[in-house]
Design an enzyme around this catalytic site. Structure first.
Site, short mmCIF file in Angstrom:
data_model
loop_
_atom_site.label_atom_id
_atom_site.label_comp_id
_atom_site.label_asym_id
_atom_site.label_seq_id
_atom_site.Cartn_x
_atom_site.Cartn_y
_atom_site.Cartn_z
CB CYS A 12 28.10 -11.50 -9.10
SG CYS A 12 28.38 -13.10 -9.56
CB CYS A 86 25.42 -7.83 -10.90
SG CYS A 86 25.76 -8.39 -9.33
CB CYS A 90 23.18 -7.86 0.28
SG CYS A 90 24.05 -8.84 -1.13
#
Length: 136
Positions: A12, A86, A90
């Site tokens: 997050c 959120c 990645c």
């Protein structure tokens, strides 16, 4: 039998609330059968004290954890990467499972608001464990 244990990375933005609670649950419930990591794209200075308190209520101590920066290496070393609703992006590596758990952000919330988030994370971690450790 394979000695490769599954590894999970919880992500997050601040690595101070949701991802730390999720990592705490997985460590607590899976013990050393799963490698657990957590990180954030913009880590906070410390873990959210209300998240720490909510986890302490269920007997899980996450006071020794520190928010960490998300690195490509941590992502690449993980079988499962779970973002916490959120919008984090990645790095993607072939063979990984990517999941996004839409969860309310505990930042700035009181303990009454954080308890249901903690309990929802536990349910999701338990479901994740049945996929990662089918024989457990």
């Amino acid at each position: 039998m394979s000695t490769d244990k599954p590894s999970v990375l919880f992500v997050c933005v601040h690595n101070a609330g949701r991802s730390q609670m999720a990592a705490g649950w997985l460590r607590h419930l899976a013990g050393d059968t799963v490698e657990v990591r957590s990180a954030g794209s913009a880590p906070a200075d410390q873990i959210n004290p209300v998240a720490v308190a909510a986890m302490a209520e269920v007997g899980i101590d996450i006071t020794d954890q520190k928010p960490k920066i998300l690195t490509p290496e941590a992502s690449e070393a993980s079988n499962v990467v779970i973002t916490m609703g959120c919008g984090d992006v990645c790095p993607y590596f072939p063979g990984q499972t990517h999941l996004d758990w839409e969860l309310d952000d505990p930042a700035g919330q009181g303990i009454q608001a954080v308890r249901p988030i903690r309990d929802e994370i536990r349910k999701r971690v338990e479901a994740l464990m049945t996929e990662l450790l089918p024989s457990a």
